[in-house]
Scaffold this motif. Structure first.
Motif, PDB file in Angstrom:
ATOM      1  N   ASN A 126       3.512  -0.530   8.463  1.00  0.00           N
ATOM      2  CA  ASN A 126       4.481  -1.296   6.944  1.00  0.00           C
ATOM      3  C   ASN A 126       3.122  -2.189   7.178  1.00  0.00           C
ATOM      4  O   ASN A 126       3.608  -4.062   6.899  1.00  0.00           O
ATOM      5  CB  ASN A 126       5.675  -2.055   7.895  1.00  0.00           C
ATOM      6  N   GLU A 127       2.355  -2.506   7.161  1.00  0.00           N
ATOM      7  CA  GLU A 127       1.134  -3.301   7.329  1.00  0.00           C
ATOM      8  C   GLU A 127       0.650  -5.138   7.809  1.00  0.00           C
ATOM      9  O   GLU A 127       0.291  -5.514   7.871  1.00  0.00           O
ATOM     10  CB  GLU A 127       0.954  -3.483   5.538  1.00  0.00           C
ATOM     11  N   LYS A 128       1.404  -4.651   8.988  1.00  0.00           N
ATOM     12  CA  LYS A 128       1.615  -5.991   9.560  1.00  0.00           C
ATOM     13  C   LYS A 128      -0.214  -5.603  10.643  1.00  0.00           C
ATOM     14  O   LYS A 128      -0.426  -4.894  10.411  1.00  0.00           O
ATOM     15  CB  LYS A 128       2.577  -5.466  10.779  1.00  0.00           C
ATOM     16  N   GLU A 129      -1.066  -6.662  10.102  1.00  0.00           N
ATOM     17  CA  GLU A 129      -1.983  -7.526  11.541  1.00  0.00           C
ATOM     18  C   GLU A 129      -1.918  -7.426  12.322  1.00  0.00           C
ATOM     19  O   GLU A 129      -0.728  -8.236  13.485  1.00  0.00           O
ATOM     20  CB  GLU A 129      -1.995  -8.714  10.385  1.00  0.00           C
ATOM     21  N   PHE A 162      -7.297  -3.446   9.949  1.00  0.00           N
ATOM     22  CA  PHE A 162      -6.310  -4.598  10.332  1.00  0.00           C
ATOM     23  C   PHE A 162      -5.062  -4.327  11.194  1.00  0.00           C
ATOM     24  O   PHE A 162      -3.974  -5.450  11.903  1.00  0.00           O
ATOM     25  CB  PHE A 162      -4.862  -4.964   8.457  1.00  0.00           C
ATOM     26  N   HIS A 163      -5.584  -3.468  12.119  1.00  0.00           N
ATOM     27  CA  HIS A 163      -4.506  -3.081  13.549  1.00  0.00           C
ATOM     28  C   HIS A 163      -5.051  -2.267  14.075  1.00  0.00           C
ATOM     29  O   HIS A 163      -6.134  -1.484  13.692  1.00  0.00           O
ATOM     30  CB  HIS A 163      -3.415  -2.327  12.569  1.00  0.00           C
ATOM     31  N   LYS A 174      -8.369   0.629   3.446  1.00  0.00           N
ATOM     32  CA  LYS A 174      -7.481  -0.016   4.185  1.00  0.00           C
ATOM     33  C   LYS A 174      -7.423   0.849   5.811  1.00  0.00           C
ATOM     34  O   LYS A 174      -7.503   1.996   5.425  1.00  0.00           O
ATOM     35  CB  LYS A 174      -6.387   0.341   4.095  1.00  0.00           C
ATOM     36  N   ILE A 182       1.479   4.995   1.432  1.00  0.00           N
ATOM     37  CA  ILE A 182       0.296   5.955   2.232  1.00  0.00           C
ATOM     38  C   ILE A 182       0.645   7.315   1.501  1.00  0.00           C
ATOM     39  O   ILE A 182       2.225   7.371   2.329  1.00  0.00           O
ATOM     40  CB  ILE A 182       0.370   5.370   3.408  1.00  0.00           C
ATOM     41  N   GLU A 211       4.993  -0.401  12.520  1.00  0.00           N
ATOM     42  CA  GLU A 211       4.240  -1.998  12.312  1.00  0.00           C
ATOM     43  C   GLU A 211       2.577  -1.460  11.270  1.00  0.00           C
ATOM     44  O   GLU A 211       2.333  -2.357  10.022  1.00  0.00           O
ATOM     45  CB  GLU A 211       3.318  -1.848  13.442  1.00  0.00           C
ATOM     46  N   ILE A 212       1.746  -0.359  11.169  1.00  0.00           N
ATOM     47  CA  ILE A 212       1.161   0.345  10.516  1.00  0.00           C
ATOM     48  C   ILE A 212       1.141   0.165   9.350  1.00  0.00           C
ATOM     49  O   ILE A 212       0.737   0.248   7.963  1.00  0.00           O
ATOM     50  CB  ILE A 212       0.160   1.464  11.080  1.00  0.00           C
ATOM     51  N   LEU A 242      -5.574   5.967   4.066  1.00  0.00           N
ATOM     52  CA  LEU A 242      -5.478   4.631   5.338  1.00  0.00           C
ATOM     53  C   LEU A 242      -6.194   5.883   6.200  1.00  0.00           C
ATOM     54  O   LEU A 242      -6.359   7.092   6.442  1.00  0.00           O
ATOM     55  CB  LEU A 242      -4.054   4.907   5.802  1.00  0.00           C
ATOM     56  N   MET A 287       0.975  -1.401   0.114  1.00  0.00           N
ATOM     57  CA  MET A 287       0.085  -0.236  -0.232  1.00  0.00           C
ATOM     58  C   MET A 287       0.796   1.139  -0.173  1.00  0.00           C
ATOM     59  O   MET A 287       1.701   1.724   0.766  1.00  0.00           O
ATOM     60  CB  MET A 287      -0.682   0.018   0.971  1.00  0.00           C
TER      61      MET A 287
END
Ligand SMILES: Cc1cc2nc3c(=O)[nH]c(=O)nc-3n(C[C@H](O)[C@H](O)[C@H](O)COP(=O)(O)O)c2cc1C
Length: 290
Positions: free
Chosen positions: A159-162, A119-120, A87, A3, A156-157, A57, A1
Motif C-alpha cells: 500500500n506504499e505506506k512510508e 520508502f519503507h 521504488k 506491482i 504496508e509495502i 519494486l 504503483m
C-alpha cells in the motif's frame, strides 16, 4: 504503483536474513505478487550483471554488523546499476532490538545516489550469531514474532505506506566508527581463522565463503584477508574444525543452527513475557511494537 514483480537482493552470513527474505517472499506471493530472491554474493562472486529492469519494486536485506552493515553489502550497492527513482524497501536483521545501529539512513542515502528511493525500512530481530548463545525458546519466539511482523509490513509495502527509521547524529557517528572497526576486525578475524586436525579437506568452507576468501594451498585450508566476518564457515563446518587463534570468543561454542530449533515442535516460544525483567525486558517492547 502497479506491482507485478519484486526482486529481493540480500546478504546473509548464517541464514537469518535469508529466512526473513523468504518470509517476505512468501507474503508477497500470498498477495499474488511474483517475487525473486537473489543472494548478492552470487552476483559479486561470479561478477554477474544485476538485471533490475524486470522488477517494479526492489527489496534489500542485510544483517547488522557492528551497528552497521557488512562491507560486502556496501560493495554490492556500489555494483548496482544506476536507476531513476526505483521504488525500494529495505530490511535488516540484528541480534538485539537496541543495538542495531544507524545503517538504515546511511544505506538509504547511498541507494538514493544510485536512483533507488527507499520508502519503507524494517528492523527484524533474530538470534545473535556471535559471542552469545540465545535460549532456544527465545530463538523460536523471535522467529514467530518476525513472521507476524513481516506479514504486516508486506501489507504496508504493497500500500506504499512510508516507514523510514530515524537515526540521530549520535547513532550515525557510532555507526561510522564501529563500521570502520568491523572492517578491520573482519581482516583480523579472517587472518586468524584456522582448522584443527578434524578437518577432512571436504572443501565446504571454500564453496560456501561469500567472498572467495578460503582456498586449499598445498593440501591445507588457507584463510585470506578478505573475510566478511559472517561466521558461515565456522558454523557450517561438518566437523566443527574451524576456530580462531585469538578471537575465539566471537564463536558460539554450541554452534549455530536455528533452523533445527524452529523446526522442533517440543521447543516452546515463550521465553519473553510482559513479566520479563532485567536485560531481556526491551525484547518485549520490540515484540509489541509495530
Ligand atoms: C561481525 C558481526 C557483528 C555483529 N554486530 C551486531 C551489532 O552491532 N548489533 C546487533 O544487534 N547484532 C549484531 N550481530 C548479530 C547479527 O546482526 C544477527 O545475528 C543477524 O541476524 C545475522 O544475520 P545472518 O544470519 O543473515 O548473517 C553481529 C554479527 C556479526 C557476525
Amino acid at each position: 504503483m502497479n506491482i507485478n514483480k519484486i526482486g529481493i537482493y540480500y546478504f546473509s552470513g548464517t541464514g537469518n536474513t535469508k529466512l526473513m527474505a523468504e518470509l517476505f517472499c512468501k507474503q508477497f506471493k500470498i498477495n499474488k505478487i511474483n517475487t525473486d530472491l537473489i543472494p548478492i554474493e552470487d552476483i559479486i562472486r561470479k561478477k554477474r550483471p544485476v538485471n533490475i529492469d524486470k522488477y517494479d519494486l526492489i527489496g534489500f536485506g542485510y544483517p547488522v554488523h557492528a551497528f552497521s552493515a557488512p562491507q560486502i553489502f556496501f560493495d554490492f550497492i556500489y555494483y548496482l546499476p544506476k536507476e531513476t527513482k526505483k521504488k525500494t524497501f529495505t530490511f535488516k536483521t540484528s541480534g538485539d532490538p537496541l543495538f542495531h545501529g544507524g545503517a538504515t539512513s546511511l544505506i538509504r542515502k547511498k541507494l538514493k545516489k544510485k536512483g533507488y528511493l527507499v520508502f519503507h525500512e524494517n528492523l527484524i530481530v533474530m538470534p545473535a550469531n556471535i559471542a552469545i548463545k540465545y535460549n532456544d525458546r527465545l530463538i523460536k519466539q523471535l522467529y514467530n514474532v518476525a513472521q507476524r511482523k513481516i506479514k504486516k509490513k508486506v501489507g504496508e509495502i504493497i500500500n506504499e505506506k512510508e516507514n523510514l527509521q530515524k537515526n540521530n547524529i549520535i547513532l550515525r557517528v557510532f555507526t561510522y566508527l564501529f563500521n570502520s572497526m568491523e572492517s578491520l576486525g573482519a581482516k583480523y578475524f579472517g587472518k586468524y581463522l584456522k582448522t584443527s586436525e578434524f578437518c577432512t579437506l571436504c572443501g565446504l568452507c571454500i564453496e560456501e565463503c561469500p567472498t572467495n576468501n578460503i582456498s586449499k594451498v598445498k593440501g591445507k585450508i588457507f584463510f585470506g584477508k578478505n573475510c566478511a566476518f559472517c561466521m558461515r564457515c565456522v558454523y557450517r563446518c561438518p566437523k566443527n574444525a574451524i576456530s580462531n587463534r585469538f578471537l575465539n570468543f566471537f564463536i558460539i561454542k554450541e554452534g549455530y543452527n536455528i533452523q533445527n530449533i524452529i523446526d522442533n515442535p517440543s521447543i516452546k516460544a515463550d521465553f519473553i513475557t510482559n513479566k520479563t525483567r532485567g536485560y531481556f525486558k526491551h525484547f518485549y517492547t520490540y515484540f509489541i511494537s509495530d
